[in-house]
Design an enzyme around this catalytic site. Structure first.
Site, PDB file in Angstrom:
ATOM      1  N   SER A 115       0.983  -1.196   0.132  1.00  0.00           N
ATOM      2  CA  SER A 115       0.077  -0.119  -0.265  1.00  0.00           C
ATOM      3  C   SER A 115       0.840   1.161   0.017  1.00  0.00           C
ATOM      4  O   SER A 115       1.924   1.470  -0.902  1.00  0.00           O
ATOM      5  CB  SER A 115      -1.088  -0.101   1.172  1.00  0.00           C
ATOM      6  OG  SER A 115      -1.880   0.860   0.969  1.00  0.00           O
ATOM      7  N   ASP A 173      -9.610  -5.260  -4.789  1.00  0.00           N
ATOM      8  CA  ASP A 173      -8.709  -3.993  -4.506  1.00  0.00           C
ATOM      9  C   ASP A 173      -9.447  -2.740  -5.343  1.00  0.00           C
ATOM     10  O   ASP A 173      -9.212  -2.627  -6.368  1.00  0.00           O
ATOM     11  CB  ASP A 173      -7.402  -3.986  -4.383  1.00  0.00           C
ATOM     12  CG  ASP A 173      -6.455  -2.871  -3.733  1.00  0.00           C
ATOM     13  OD1 ASP A 173      -7.074  -1.913  -3.677  1.00  0.00           O
ATOM     14  OD2 ASP A 173      -5.180  -3.031  -3.833  1.00  0.00           O
ATOM     15  N   HIS A 209      -7.572  -5.444  -0.428  1.00  0.00           N
ATOM     16  CA  HIS A 209      -6.508  -4.789  -0.128  1.00  0.00           C
ATOM     17  C   HIS A 209      -5.976  -5.237   1.190  1.00  0.00           C
ATOM     18  O   HIS A 209      -6.782  -5.428   1.902  1.00  0.00           O
ATOM     19  CB  HIS A 209      -6.957  -3.433  -0.166  1.00  0.00           C
ATOM     20  CG  HIS A 209      -5.803  -2.437  -0.027  1.00  0.00           C
ATOM     21  ND1 HIS A 209      -4.939  -2.135  -1.246  1.00  0.00           N
ATOM     22  CD2 HIS A 209      -5.371  -1.666   1.092  1.00  0.00           C
ATOM     23  CE1 HIS A 209      -4.120  -1.323  -1.066  1.00  0.00           C
ATOM     24  NE2 HIS A 209      -4.323  -0.989   0.628  1.00  0.00           N
TER      25      HIS A 209
END
Length: 341
Positions: A178, A282, A312
């Protein structure tokens, strides 16, 4: 290279999962929403209570010991070093950056302590997890500066702990998930622009797990998957406002990896081959595919790992089968098998 076509529209916003996993995901969202204020600040006191962190462990846990070390006392900047026990070394090094939208979590957060321990165990590598400064108190480029400082730390063998297996920093991998994958990318760019100034460090690869990039428009995956676990449009908007320089929008090089300003360093032979992880649930996946296309257009080696049933941050939940598979793929990449060719 894997096919970069956008997937068909998902019928659901998340794959089937256990109630324990759902509860963990709810807790992650609550941690963010309960502490982020409308004025752009974070309630750090409450956050410390909700995310207290876990201590390092000199005694091996699952075959891996850990310790906290000072990287740069002047900042101050610390990192957590994970090293598998019983291996003679020298060990390859994974320089790791945790996720959390640049603003949340830390190297000591339970999920990232466990994830780095798994990476060290699977790869037979030392993992240096950087406790970089967080926004909004420390905006761009503080996190990137801290990542680059960690590379400088690794470049000086006199600063390495003397009582663990030697570190082979000529086999260094930058990694993160991320926002941490965003940091890893930009640290790799900086390294590529100044690689002759490093005496020992050589970056062998970039591991970008569901990297956090963005732009001003809303992509189809963001719109179709609004309401998916972990990531939402409103959370992402808040995090970019908290991280980018005042007055900047998401065309800024930190967010928009395909923008011309973000291209510096990528053409260099010192910019490493990359593994990029994309999850089918995601909302950020369209930006991640654009990132892969940009790297490919620059002549870079890119291996795309597609997990159609992944949310995610899926890999911090070891109960997902995809989490173990990713650890095996990272192991291959670090070992120099097909994943780095």
């Amino acid at each position: 290279m894997a096919d970069l076509k956008a997937p068909a529209k998902a019928r659901r916003l998340a794959p089937p999962m256990s109630w324990r996993t759902r509860l963990s995901i709810f807790a992650a969202g609550y941690l963010t929403d309960a502490t982020c204020r409308a004025d752009g600040t974070i309630n750090r006191r409450l956050l410390t209570y909700l995310d207290p962190g876990v201590p390092p462990s000199a005694a091996p846990r699952n075959g891996v010991s850990s310790r906290d070390i000072d990287v740069d006392a002047a900042i101050p900047l610390r990192a957590r070093l994970f090293h598998p026990v019983g291996l003679p070394g020298p060990l390859p090094v994974v320089l790791f950056f945790h996720g959390g939208g640049f603003a949340y979590l830390s190297a000591a957060s339970l999920a990232y302590d466990a994830a780095c321990r798994r990476i060290a165990r699977y790869c037979g590598a030392a993992v240096l997890s950087v406790d970089y400064r967080r926004s909004p108190e420390h905006r761009f480029p503080a996190a990137y500066d801290d990542g680059f400082s960690a590379l400088r730390f690794l470049d000086d063998p006199n600063k390495h702990p003397a009582d663990v297996a030697p570190l082979d920093v000529s086999r260094c991998f930058v990694a993160g998930d991320s926002a941490g994958a965003n940091i890893a990318h930009h640290v790799a760019r900086r390294y590529a622009m100044s690689s002759p100034s490093f005496a020992n460090v050589r970056i062998s690869g970039l591991i970008a797990i569901q990297p956090f990039f963005g732009g001003e428009e809303r992509t189809p995956s963001e719109l179709q998957l609004e309401g998916a676990p972990i990531v939402s449009i409103s959370r992402c908007d808040w995090m970019w406002r908290a991280f980018l320089p005042p007055g900047a929008d998401r065309t800024h090089e930190a967010a928009h990896a395909a923008s011309p300003a973000a291209a510096a360093g990528i053409d260099s032979p010192a910019f490493p081959p990359a593994v990029v992880v994309v999850g089918g649930y995601d909302p950020l996946q369209d930006w991640q595919r654009r990132y892969c296309e940009m790297l490919t257009s620059k002549g870079k080696e890119v291996r795309v790992l597609e997990y159609p049933e992944a949310i995610h941050a899926f890999y911090v939940f070891p109960e997902f089968a995809e989490s173990k598979d990713l650890m095996l793929r990272i192991k291959e990449f670090v070992a120099g098998s097909d994943g780095s060719k």
